[in-house]
Design a protein around this motif. Structure first.
Motif, PDB file in Angstrom:
ATOM      1  N   LYS A 100      50.602  21.738   5.448  1.00 24.64           N
ATOM      2  CA  LYS A 100      51.208  21.492   6.748  1.00 24.64           C
ATOM      3  C   LYS A 100      50.378  22.080   7.888  1.00 24.64           C
ATOM      4  O   LYS A 100      50.236  21.449   8.943  1.00 24.64           O
ATOM      5  CB  LYS A 100      52.626  22.055   6.794  1.00 24.64           C
ATOM      6  N   GLU A 196      48.576  30.665   6.244  1.00 24.24           N
ATOM      7  CA  GLU A 196      49.604  29.653   5.983  1.00 24.24           C
ATOM      8  C   GLU A 196      50.972  30.297   5.755  1.00 24.24           C
ATOM      9  O   GLU A 196      52.007  29.766   6.194  1.00 24.24           O
ATOM     10  CB  GLU A 196      49.191  28.810   4.777  1.00 24.24           C
ATOM     11  N   GLU A 197      50.989  31.453   5.095  1.00 26.04           N
ATOM     12  CA  GLU A 197      52.261  32.167   4.897  1.00 26.04           C
ATOM     13  C   GLU A 197      52.811  32.656   6.230  1.00 26.04           C
ATOM     14  O   GLU A 197      54.021  32.554   6.494  1.00 26.04           O
ATOM     15  CB  GLU A 197      52.054  33.335   3.930  1.00 26.04           C
ATOM     16  N   SER A 200      54.405  29.766   8.137  1.00 26.27           N
ATOM     17  CA  SER A 200      55.785  29.490   7.712  1.00 26.27           C
ATOM     18  C   SER A 200      56.762  30.458   8.380  1.00 26.27           C
ATOM     19  O   SER A 200      57.848  30.063   8.815  1.00 26.27           O
ATOM     20  CB  SER A 200      55.901  29.588   6.188  1.00 26.27           C
ATOM     21  N   GLN A 201      56.370  31.732   8.457  1.00 31.70           N
ATOM     22  CA  GLN A 201      57.210  32.719   9.142  1.00 31.70           C
ATOM     23  C   GLN A 201      57.337  32.398  10.625  1.00 31.70           C
ATOM     24  O   GLN A 201      58.425  32.532  11.214  1.00 31.70           O
ATOM     25  CB  GLN A 201      56.623  34.121   8.978  1.00 31.70           C
TER      26      GLN A 201
END
Length: 211
Positions: A100, A196-197, A200-201
Motif C-alpha cells: 500500500k 511500512e509498519e 499503518s500506525q
C-alpha cells in the motif's frame, strides 16, 4: 518514571559506509542521550506529565506549563525524533517500499523517483537545522514537509512515518557541508519494512515511536 534512552537495534558500525561509526556514536550516545536527560530534568517537578508517552507531550504542547514548554518541545522532540530515526534504518537495507505504501507514493507523486527528488529538495531547502518528513497530513494525503530544530509534525496534527535528520550532527563528520550527498546516501539504509509498519500506525493515527 523517567524516560530512557532506547537501545540501538544494531551496532554503531552497522550502517557503514553510509553512516560512519563516529557519527553514530556522537549522534546516539551524545545528542540523543542529552535530549533524554534534559527532558527528564524539565519534567522533574511534573509527575502527571512524566506518565505520558513522549508523543503525547508533543501532540499537546499547549497543555505544557509555559516555563518548561520550550524545553519539552526541544528535548521531547529530540527524543521522539531520534527514537523513530534509529528504527527506520537498518544494515543491508534500501530499495523501495512495497504494498500500500508504494502504491500510495505512486498515486501521490507519480513515481518513486519523483518522491525521492521532492524529499531531497525539501531536506536541502531546510535552512539551518531540522528534519524532512513524509507524513499523512490532516486531509489524509501523503505530503513531504520539513520542520525546524527538533519539531515534530505531530504537534501540527500531521502523522509522520518517514523522515531524515538534516541537523549537521547527523552527517557532518562524514559529509561535511555536503547535505545533498547525505540525503542520497540515506536511501541505502532505509528499512522500508519498519516504515511500512509506521505507515499503518499513521493511517490509524496511533503512532508510537518510543519503545
Amino acid at each position: 518514571m523517567a524516560y530512557q534512552l532506547p537501545p540501538l537495534p544494531y551496532a554503531l558500525d552497522a550502517l557503514e559506509p553510509h553512516i560512519n561509526t563516529m557519527t553514530m556514536d556522537c549522534h546516539y550516545n551524545g545528542h540523543h542521550k542529552a535530549y533524554v536527560q534534559n527532558l527528564n530534568k524539565a519534567l522533574a517537578d511534573y509527575p502527571d506529565f512524566q506518565r505520558k508517552r513522549p508523543e503525547e507531550l508533543l501532540m499537546a504542547l499547549d497543555s505544557i506549563p509555559q516555563n518548561i514548554r520550550t524545553a519539552v518541545r526541544n528535548n521531547g522532540g529530540g527524543h521522539v525524533n531520534h527514537s523513530f530515526f534509529w528504527r527506520i534504518m537498518a544494515p543491508n537495507a534500501g530499495g523501495k517500499p512495497t504494498g500500500k505504501l508504494y502504491e500510495d507514493i505512486l498515486s501521490q507523486f507519480g513515481s518513486f523517483e519523483a518522491f525521492q527528488e521532492k524529499f531531497e529538495a525539501a531536506g536541502l531547502a531546510r535552512f539551518g537545522s531540522g528534519w524532512v518528513w513524509l507524513v499523512v497530513n490532516k486531509e489524509g494525503k501523503l505530503e513531504v514537509l520539513s520542520t525546524p530544530n527538533q519539531d515534530n509534525p505531530l504537534s501540527d496534527g500531521n502523522q509522520p512515518f518517514f523522515g531524515c535528520d538534516v541537523w549537521e550532527h547527523a552527517y557532518y563528520l562524514k559529509y561535511q557541508f555536503r547535505r545533498g550527498e547525505w540525503l542520497k546516501a540515506f536511501w541505502n539504509v532505509v528499512n522500508w519494512k519498519a516504515v511500512e509498519e509506521f505507515y499503518s500506525q499513521a493511517l490509524a493515527k496511533n503512532l508510537s515511536f518510543c519503545p
